[in-house]
Design a protein around this motif. Structure first.
Motif, mmCIF file in Angstrom:
data_model
loop_
_atom_site.group_PDB
_atom_site.id
_atom_site.type_symbol
_atom_site.label_atom_id
_atom_site.label_comp_id
_atom_site.label_asym_id
_atom_site.label_seq_id
_atom_site.Cartn_x
_atom_site.Cartn_y
_atom_site.Cartn_z
ATOM 1 N N ARG A 270 -5.475 9.371 -1.490
ATOM 2 C CA ARG A 270 -5.624 8.178 -2.329
ATOM 3 C C ARG A 270 -4.427 7.258 -2.173
ATOM 4 N N ASP B 247 -2.642 3.423 -3.684
ATOM 5 C CA ASP B 247 -2.583 2.223 -4.523
ATOM 6 C C ASP B 247 -2.349 1.047 -3.593
ATOM 7 N N VAL B 248 -3.217 0.056 -3.678
ATOM 8 C CA VAL B 248 -3.155 -1.097 -2.790
ATOM 9 C C VAL B 248 -3.149 -2.367 -3.626
ATOM 10 N N GLU C 230 -15.064 -4.198 -5.026
ATOM 11 C CA GLU C 230 -15.248 -2.863 -4.484
ATOM 12 C C GLU C 230 -15.444 -3.028 -2.983
ATOM 13 N N MET D 203 -5.984 -2.336 -6.396
ATOM 14 C CA MET D 203 -7.136 -1.517 -6.048
ATOM 15 C C MET D 203 -6.663 -0.098 -5.744
ATOM 16 N N THR D 204 -7.547 0.845 -5.903
ATOM 17 C CA THR D 204 -7.291 2.215 -5.488
ATOM 18 C C THR D 204 -8.262 2.534 -4.361
ATOM 19 N N TYR D 205 -7.717 3.001 -3.249
ATOM 20 C CA TYR D 205 -8.529 3.388 -2.099
ATOM 21 C C TYR D 205 -8.489 4.897 -1.943
ATOM 22 N N SER E 237 0.855 -1.178 0.000
ATOM 23 C CA SER E 237 0.000 0.000 0.000
ATOM 24 C C SER E 237 0.893 1.230 0.000
ATOM 25 N N GLY F 109 -12.614 1.526 -1.691
ATOM 26 C CA GLY F 109 -11.643 0.855 -2.545
ATOM 27 C C GLY F 109 -12.313 0.308 -3.781
ATOM 28 N N LYS F 110 -11.603 0.397 -4.902
ATOM 29 C CA LYS F 110 -12.178 -0.088 -6.154
ATOM 30 C C LYS F 110 -11.092 -0.751 -6.989
#
Length: 142
Positions: A49, A51-52, A86, A63-65, A36, A80-81
């Motif tokens: 934001r 990046d995970v 999601e 995913m992006t949180y 992350s 998160g998506k």
């Protein structure tokens, strides 16, 4: 699918909130997070934001949180998506017995084709919330 867990952590509320609410720390306490990192600047708060990479069996799912709600020292909500998943993670904290009570809820929705097999994964995913908060306790009590 909803995951919900609570834990008492013998650390001050402000310390637990600062560590938990900065989702760049998630890889240090959530066994489901392979990595992350923050992808924008500034202090953690609404709009931050990340990046995970979510560990899912032998795969890693990007995913992006984004932090969507922030109440200093009491609550943070992240959305998160990814391509097939999601999630809405809500972390509530409160001072209790000289430490901090952490209440963690994750609402997970599978998208695309994976939503059809998601019910088969339910038993595996039920333990995720438990492992997540156990990891948080271990990370903060070190």
């Amino acid at each position: 699918m909803r995951l919900h867990e609570t834990r008492q952590i013998d650390r001050p509320l402000e310390e637990v909130f600062a560590f938990t609410a900065d989702f760049a720390n998630a890889e240090n306490w959530d066994p489901g997070v392979a990595s992350s990192r923050r992808i924008d600047d500034g202090p953690p708060g609404v709009g931050a934001r990340y990046d995970v990479m979510v560990a899912f069996g032998s795969r890693e799912i990007p995913m992006t949180y984004e932090i969507t709600d922030w109440e200093q020292d009491s609550r943070v909500v992240l959305h998160g998506k990814g391509d097939t998943i999601e999630a809405i993670d809500e972390i509530r904290l409160g001072a209790r017995d000289g430490g901090t009570l952490v209440d963690y809820t994750a609402d997970i929705t599978f998208t695309n084709w994976i939503r059809f097999v998601a019910p088969l994964m339910s038993p595996v995913l039920r333990g995720v919330g438990e492992k997540t908060l156990d990891g948080l306790v271990r990370a903060l009590e070190r």
